[in-house]
Design an enzyme around this catalytic site. Structure first.
Site, PDB file in Angstrom:
ATOM      1  N   HIS A  84       0.789  -1.233   0.000  1.00 52.95           N
ATOM      2  CA  HIS A  84       0.000   0.000   0.000  1.00 52.95           C
ATOM      3  C   HIS A  84       0.826   1.291   0.000  1.00 52.95           C
ATOM      4  CE1 HIS A  84       0.842   0.124   4.292  1.00 52.95           C
ATOM      5  NE2 HIS A  84       0.370   1.360   4.305  1.00 52.95           N
ATOM      6  N   HIS A  88       5.562   5.892  -1.823  1.00 51.14           N
ATOM      7  CA  HIS A  88       6.092   6.991  -1.003  1.00 51.14           C
ATOM      8  C   HIS A  88       7.503   7.347  -1.436  1.00 51.14           C
ATOM      9  CE1 HIS A  88       3.406   8.441   2.059  1.00 51.14           C
ATOM     10  NE2 HIS A  88       2.938   7.213   2.209  1.00 51.14           N
ATOM     11  N   HIS A 103       1.200   9.550  -3.450  1.00 48.43           N
ATOM     12  CA  HIS A 103       1.835   8.243  -3.291  1.00 48.43           C
ATOM     13  C   HIS A 103       0.911   7.095  -3.665  1.00 48.43           C
ATOM     14  CE1 HIS A 103      -0.199   8.135   0.644  1.00 48.43           C
ATOM     15  NE2 HIS A 103      -0.016   6.825   0.595  1.00 48.43           N
TER      16      HIS A 103
END
Length: 171
Positions: A84, A88, A103
């Site tokens: 997930h 980033h 992100h």
């Protein structure tokens, strides 16, 4: 933070070994906060494993006897939990504000793009990367799985609240 992280699925091991996931070892979870809180040196790698472990416990322990989750959906949820935060960049959310990026969009691009992660996911089926990305995009048909990873009380939040408090030394 959560004790031992249990990984029994080869697919998860293969995802952890990809260069895209290993890159998270070098991304601070709290960006520049480590300049103020010297203990806040933890990474997105640690956090992603923590989110995976929480989702795994919810699926495999808490709801183990629920009949509506088939084995493929279990793997879609576990992969999405693990991946997930792939998108980033350095300095975390501050990076996004400065460079106008998101992100989650970048995470989806890594999952379905020409990457090691996509290659590993495609071993399950040709459309498996799209299924994992759709959880991140929040348009997966089974919204319960989306809410495990992104909602008001989700595995992501459960992990970062515990982890960030632990490493910063605050309650």
């Amino acid at each position: 933070v959560h004790g031992y992280v249990h990984v029994s699925d080869k697919l998860i091991w293969d995802l952890i070994a990809t260069k895209e996931f290993q890159r998270l070892r070098r991304i601070h979870q709290l960006g520049t906060t480590s300049l103020t809180f010297h203990g806040a040196e933890h990474s997105r790698f640690n956090h992603s494993l923590g989110v995976y472990e929480i989702v795994r416990q919810i699926i495999d322990v808490t709801f183990a006897k629920e009949p509506q989750l088939d084995p493929e959906e279990r793997m879609v949820a576990l992969c999405a939990a693990l991946l997930h935060d792939l998108g980033h960049g350095p300095f975390s959310h501050a990076f996004e504000k400065v460079f106008g990026t998101d992100h989650e969009e970048y995470t989806q691009a890594i999952i379905i793009g020409n990457t090691e992660v996509s290659e590993v996911l495609s071993r399950v089926s040709d459309d498996f990367p799209l299924k994992v990305a759709s959880i991140i995009k929040k348009n997966y048909p089974n919204q319960t799985l989306v809410k495990l990873i992104s909602s008001q009380i989700d595995a992501d939040r459960m992990d970062y609240l515990l982890r960030d408090a632990y490493y910063t030394g605050v309650s």
